[in-house]
Design a protein around this motif. Structure first.
Motif, PDB file in Angstrom:
ATOM      1  N   TYR A  31      -7.732   2.513 -17.774  1.00 26.19           N
ATOM      2  CA  TYR A  31      -7.335   2.899 -19.127  1.00 26.19           C
ATOM      3  C   TYR A  31      -6.981   1.711 -20.023  1.00 26.19           C
ATOM      4  CZ  TYR A  31      -4.875   4.778 -23.105  1.00 26.19           C
ATOM      5  OH  TYR A  31      -4.477   5.049 -24.383  1.00 26.19           O
ATOM      6  N   PRO A  32      -6.096   0.779 -19.600  1.00 27.62           N
ATOM      7  CA  PRO A  32      -5.775  -0.323 -20.505  1.00 27.62           C
ATOM      8  C   PRO A  32      -6.984  -1.188 -20.856  1.00 27.62           C
ATOM      9  CG  PRO A  32      -4.802  -0.689 -18.337  1.00 27.62           C
ATOM     10  CD  PRO A  32      -5.289   0.719 -18.366  1.00 27.62           C
ATOM     11  N   THR A  33      -7.892  -1.371 -19.907  1.00 25.14           N
ATOM     12  CA  THR A  33      -9.089  -2.168 -20.201  1.00 25.14           C
ATOM     13  C   THR A  33      -9.979  -1.441 -21.198  1.00 25.14           C
ATOM     14  OG1 THR A  33      -8.980  -2.992 -17.931  1.00 25.14           O
ATOM     15  CG2 THR A  33     -10.976  -3.460 -19.178  1.00 25.14           C
ATOM     16  N   TRP A  34     -10.118  -0.155 -21.012  1.00 29.33           N
ATOM     17  CA  TRP A  34     -10.907   0.631 -21.966  1.00 29.33           C
ATOM     18  C   TRP A  34     -10.261   0.603 -23.348  1.00 29.33           C
ATOM     19  CZ3 TRP A  34     -15.135   2.380 -23.681  1.00 29.33           C
ATOM     20  CH2 TRP A  34     -15.161   3.421 -24.615  1.00 29.33           C
ATOM     21  N   HIS A  35      -8.949   0.675 -23.403  1.00 31.95           N
ATOM     22  CA  HIS A  35      -8.240   0.634 -24.687  1.00 31.95           C
ATOM     23  C   HIS A  35      -8.525  -0.665 -25.425  1.00 31.95           C
ATOM     24  CE1 HIS A  35      -5.259   1.918 -27.561  1.00 31.95           C
ATOM     25  NE2 HIS A  35      -4.588   0.784 -27.421  1.00 31.95           N
ATOM     26  N   LEU A  36      -8.699  -1.757 -24.694  1.00 27.51           N
ATOM     27  CA  LEU A  36      -9.044  -3.045 -25.293  1.00 27.51           C
ATOM     28  C   LEU A  36     -10.522  -3.104 -25.645  1.00 27.51           C
ATOM     29  CD1 LEU A  36      -8.400  -6.062 -25.944  1.00 27.51           C
ATOM     30  CD2 LEU A  36      -8.817  -6.536 -23.523  1.00 27.51           C
ATOM     31  N   LEU A  37     -11.358  -2.659 -24.740  1.00 25.98           N
ATOM     32  CA  LEU A  37     -12.796  -2.818 -24.880  1.00 25.98           C
ATOM     33  C   LEU A  37     -13.405  -1.892 -25.926  1.00 25.98           C
ATOM     34  CD1 LEU A  37     -15.044  -4.086 -22.406  1.00 25.98           C
ATOM     35  CD2 LEU A  37     -15.654  -1.703 -22.748  1.00 25.98           C
ATOM     36  N   ARG A  38     -12.784  -0.759 -26.180  1.00 25.99           N
ATOM     37  CA  ARG A  38     -13.371   0.205 -27.115  1.00 25.99           C
ATOM     38  C   ARG A  38     -13.417  -0.314 -28.541  1.00 25.99           C
ATOM     39  NH1 ARG A  38      -9.483   3.602 -29.743  1.00 25.99           N
ATOM     40  NH2 ARG A  38      -7.339   3.031 -29.171  1.00 25.99           N
ATOM     41  N   HIS A  39     -12.705  -1.412 -28.821  1.00 25.06           N
ATOM     42  CA  HIS A  39     -12.752  -2.015 -30.151  1.00 25.06           C
ATOM     43  C   HIS A  39     -13.954  -2.938 -30.331  1.00 25.06           C
ATOM     44  CE1 HIS A  39      -8.651  -0.762 -31.394  1.00 25.06           C
ATOM     45  NE2 HIS A  39      -8.403  -0.827 -30.103  1.00 25.06           N
ATOM     46  N   PHE A  40     -14.632  -3.295 -29.250  1.00 24.04           N
ATOM     47  CA  PHE A  40     -15.743  -4.229 -29.345  1.00 24.04           C
ATOM     48  C   PHE A  40     -16.914  -3.596 -30.090  1.00 24.04           C
ATOM     49  CE2 PHE A  40     -14.783  -6.942 -25.312  1.00 24.04           C
ATOM     50  CZ  PHE A  40     -13.530  -7.237 -25.830  1.00 24.04           C
ATOM     51  N   GLY A  41     -17.390  -4.285 -31.123  1.00 22.56           N
ATOM     52  CA  GLY A  41     -18.568  -3.836 -31.855  1.00 22.56           C
ATOM     53  C   GLY A  41     -18.345  -2.635 -32.741  1.00 22.56           C
ATOM     54  N   VAL A  42     -17.084  -2.240 -32.977  1.00 19.50           N
ATOM     55  CA  VAL A  42     -16.800  -1.093 -33.836  1.00 19.50           C
ATOM     56  C   VAL A  42     -16.693  -1.578 -35.264  1.00 19.50           C
ATOM     57  CG1 VAL A  42     -15.170   0.748 -34.372  1.00 19.50           C
ATOM     58  CG2 VAL A  42     -15.612   0.119 -31.984  1.00 19.50           C
TER      59      VAL A  42
END
Length: 496
Positions: free
Chosen positions: A442-453
C-alpha cells in the motif's frame, strides 16, 4: 528542465519534470552527435564502475551465493554480514559529505578497499577454523562498502547521455551478477563431485581475494566528472553543498520527507530476502547444488533484470502505464513465490532434507530459490526507478542514492542478524519476508500512483525513464537544494 511542486518539499510534486526541448531520450543521428574520446565516454566510465562492481560487491555476492559464504554453518557468516550492513548504514549516510572531500572518484576507490579483507577472513575460517578475522573483515567491508554503493550509483545515474541512461543502468547492474556467474562456475567446477552437505573448497577464496584486491586499482581508470565527454555535448554536473555538515543535514532532512518514508517498506521488501534465500540454500542443499545455485542466481536475474530495464525505458509508453504494470507484476509474482517458499520451509523444518540435483523433488525445492533471487534483482532495479522519479535535482540524486543504500543496509543488517539466530533460521526469515511483502504494497502504491499523472500544468507524464531523471541546468531552473537555503554560489562540483 525543472520540477513543478504543488507543496512543500515533504509533499508529493504535482508531476514529473517538464520536458526540455533541448534534451531527448531518443538518440540523434551520428552526424549530430558530439565527437568523444572513447576513454572519456560515458559508457567507458560506466564500464569501469561495472568492473569495480564485479570485483567488489559482485564477488562478495558470489561468495554469499555459495550459501553462508561457503561455510558449513550459516550462523557465523550471517552474524558477520549483520556487522557489515550495520556499518554500511553509517558509511552510506556519510558518503555524500565524503564525496565533497575526496570527489566521486576518490570515494569509489576508497569503497573498493574493504572487500578483500572479508574474503581473506572467509578463507582463514574455511581452512583453519579462524572466526575473529571473519568479523574484522566484515567490519572493514562495512566501512568502505557503503561509500562504494553511493558513489557507483551516482556515477551510473549522472554520467550517461539521456538516451543511454536506462541501458547504462541495466548494463551496470549486470556486472554484479556476472560475478555471481563466475563464482558459481568456479565453485561448480571445483565441487561438482561433492554431493554432500558441508563447506566449499578453500581454493575458491584464493581466486576471490585476488579479484577483489584488484578493485581499487581499476577505480583509478575512472574519469572525474569534469573530464567526461558526452555525445550530447553536455558536461556531467554533480553538485553538493559547500559545507559537508550542511550536506549531512540536507540528507537527513530528505530522509524524513513523506516520499522517502513511503518507500522504506519497499526497500525492505527488495533486500531483506537476500539472507533468507541464501540461508535456505545453505541449509537444505548439497555443496554442488549450492554451487549450481550460485551460478543460476546470476544468470536468470541478469536476463529478467534487463527485460524490466527495457520495459521501464520504453519512451513510447506512458510513465503511468510502465510504472503500474511493472509494480503490480512484481507484487503478484512475488506473492506467489513467497507462498511457495513458506510451504517448503515449513515442511523442511520437520523433514530436514539435504537436496542434491539427483534427489527426487530437487526441482521444486531449488526453483523457489532461483525465483527469489530473480525477485531480489527486479525489486532492486525498481527501487532505483522509483528514486529516479522522485528526485528533483542532481543534488537529490546523490542524497537519495546515499539514503537508498543506507536503508538497504539497515534492512540487510536486520535480516542477517536475525538469520544468525538458530531459532529464526529455518522458517523465521521466510515468514517475515512474506509479511514485509504484504505491508509494503500500500505505501509503495500510494507513492507510485502519482507517477505520470497529469495536472492542469504541462507535465511530462509520458517522459521516458531515462529522460525523467535528466536534470538540465539552464535559465536558473534548478537552484541549490540546501537545508539552509544557500545561494547557488555556495555549490562545488565534485571533482576527483
Amino acid at each position: 528542465m525543472h520540477v513543478v511542486s504543488s507543496g512543500p518539499p515533504d509533499e508529493f510534486p504535482s508531476g514529473l519534470p517538464h520536458r526540455d526541448t533541448h534534451t531527448s531520450e531518443v538518440e540523434p543521428p551520428k552526424d549530430q552527435q558530439h565527437p568523444v574520446k572513447w576513454y572519456r565516454s560515458s559508457m567507458f566510465n560506466v564500464t569501469i564502475v561495472g568492473i569495480c562492481s564485479f570485483a567488489c560487491p559482485g564477488i562478495w555476492s558470489a561468495m554469499n551465493s555459495l550459501g553462508a559464504g561457503g561455510a558449513a554453518s550459516p550462523n557465523l557468516i550471517n552474524a558477520a554480514n549483520a556487522i557489515t550492513f550495520s556499518l554500511m548504514v553509517l558509511s552510506s549516510y556519510m558518503s555524500s559529505a565524503l564525496m565533497y572531500l575526496v570527489g566521486v572518484k576518490g570515494a569509489l576507490i576508497f569503497g573498493c578497499i574493504g572487500y578483500a579483507p572479508f574474503a581473506a577472513g572467509l578463507y582463514t575460517n574455511n581452512r583453519y577454523g579462524n572466526e575473529w578475522f571473519v568479523l574484522l573483515g566484515a567490519a572493514l567491508c562495512g566501512i568502505s562498502a557503503g561509500v562504494f554503493w553511493a558513489a557507483e550509483a551516482s556515477i551510473a545515474i549522472a554520467y550517461p547521455e539521456p538516451w543511454n541512461r536506462g541501458k547504462a543502468l541495466g548494463y551496470w547492474l549486470s556486472f554484479k551478477l556476472f560475478a555471481q556467474m563466475l563464482g558459481g562456475a568456479i565453485n561448480l567446477g571445483l565441487n561438482a563431485n561433492n554431493d554432500q552437505a558441508g563447506q566449499v573448497s578453500y581454493t575458491v577464496f584464493l581466486v576471490f581475494i585476488a579479484i577483489q584486491a584488484a578493485g581499487p586499482f581499476i577505480g583509478f581508470l575512472l574519469n572525474s566528472p569534469d573530464r567526461v565527454e558526452r555525445k550530447d555535448g553536455k558536461k556531467v554536473d554533480l553538485t553538493i553543498t559547500q559545507n559537508p555538515w550542511r550536506e549531512i543535514k540536507a540528507t537527513t532532512k530528505l530522509f524524513f520527507t513523506k516520499k522517502f518514508l513511503l518507500l522504506l517498506l519497499w526497500i525492505g521488501n527488495a533486500v531483506f530476502s537476500e539472507s533468507v534465500f541464501f540461508t535456505y540454500l545453505a541449509m537444505w542443499f548439497s555443496v554442488r547444488s549450492r554451487a549450481l545455485g550460485s551460478l543460476m542466481s546470476g544468470i536468470v536475474p541478469v536476463i529478467a533484470g534487463n527485460i524490466l530495464g527495457y520495459w521501464l525505458d520504453r519512451g513510447n509508453i506512458s510513465l503511468k502505464i510502465r510504472s503500474r504494470v511493472a509494480f503490480w507484476t512484481l507484487v503478484i509474482f512475488q506473492g506467489a513465490w513467497w507462498t511457495w517458499a513458506t510451504v517448503l520451509a515449513t515442511r523442511f523444518k520437520e523433514t530436514k532434507p539435504t537436496y542434491d540435483w539427483t534427489t527426487p523433488g530437487f526441482g521444486a525445492a531449488f526453483g523457489v530459490f532461483v525465483f527469489l533471487a530473480v525477485s531480489f534483482q527486479l525489486n532492486y532495479l525498481f527501487s532505483y526507478f522509483i528514486v529516479h522519479n522522485i528526485a528533483e535535482s542532481d543534488e537529490e540524486i546523490i542524497r537519495y542514492a546515499a539514503l537508498l543504500r543506507g536503508t538497504e543496509s539497515a534492512w540487510q543488517a536486520l535480516s542477517y542478524g536475525l538469520e544468525s539466530l538458530t531459532l529464526f533460521t529455518a522458517t523465521g526469515g521466510v515468514y517475515m519476508s512474506f509479511v514485509i511483502w504484504a505491508v509494503a504494497i500500500y505505501p509503495t502504491w500510494h507513492l507510485l500512483r502519482h507517477f505520470g499523472v497529469h495536472t492542469s500544468r504541462p507535465l511530462a507524464g509520458d517522459e521516458s525513464y531515462s529522460a525523467s531523471i535528466e536534470r538540465v541546468k539552464e535559465k536558473g531552473a534548478i537552484s541549490s537544494a540546501t537545508s539552509s537555503g544557500d545561494e547557488a554560489g555556495n555549490e562545488n562540483t565534485i571533482k576527483a
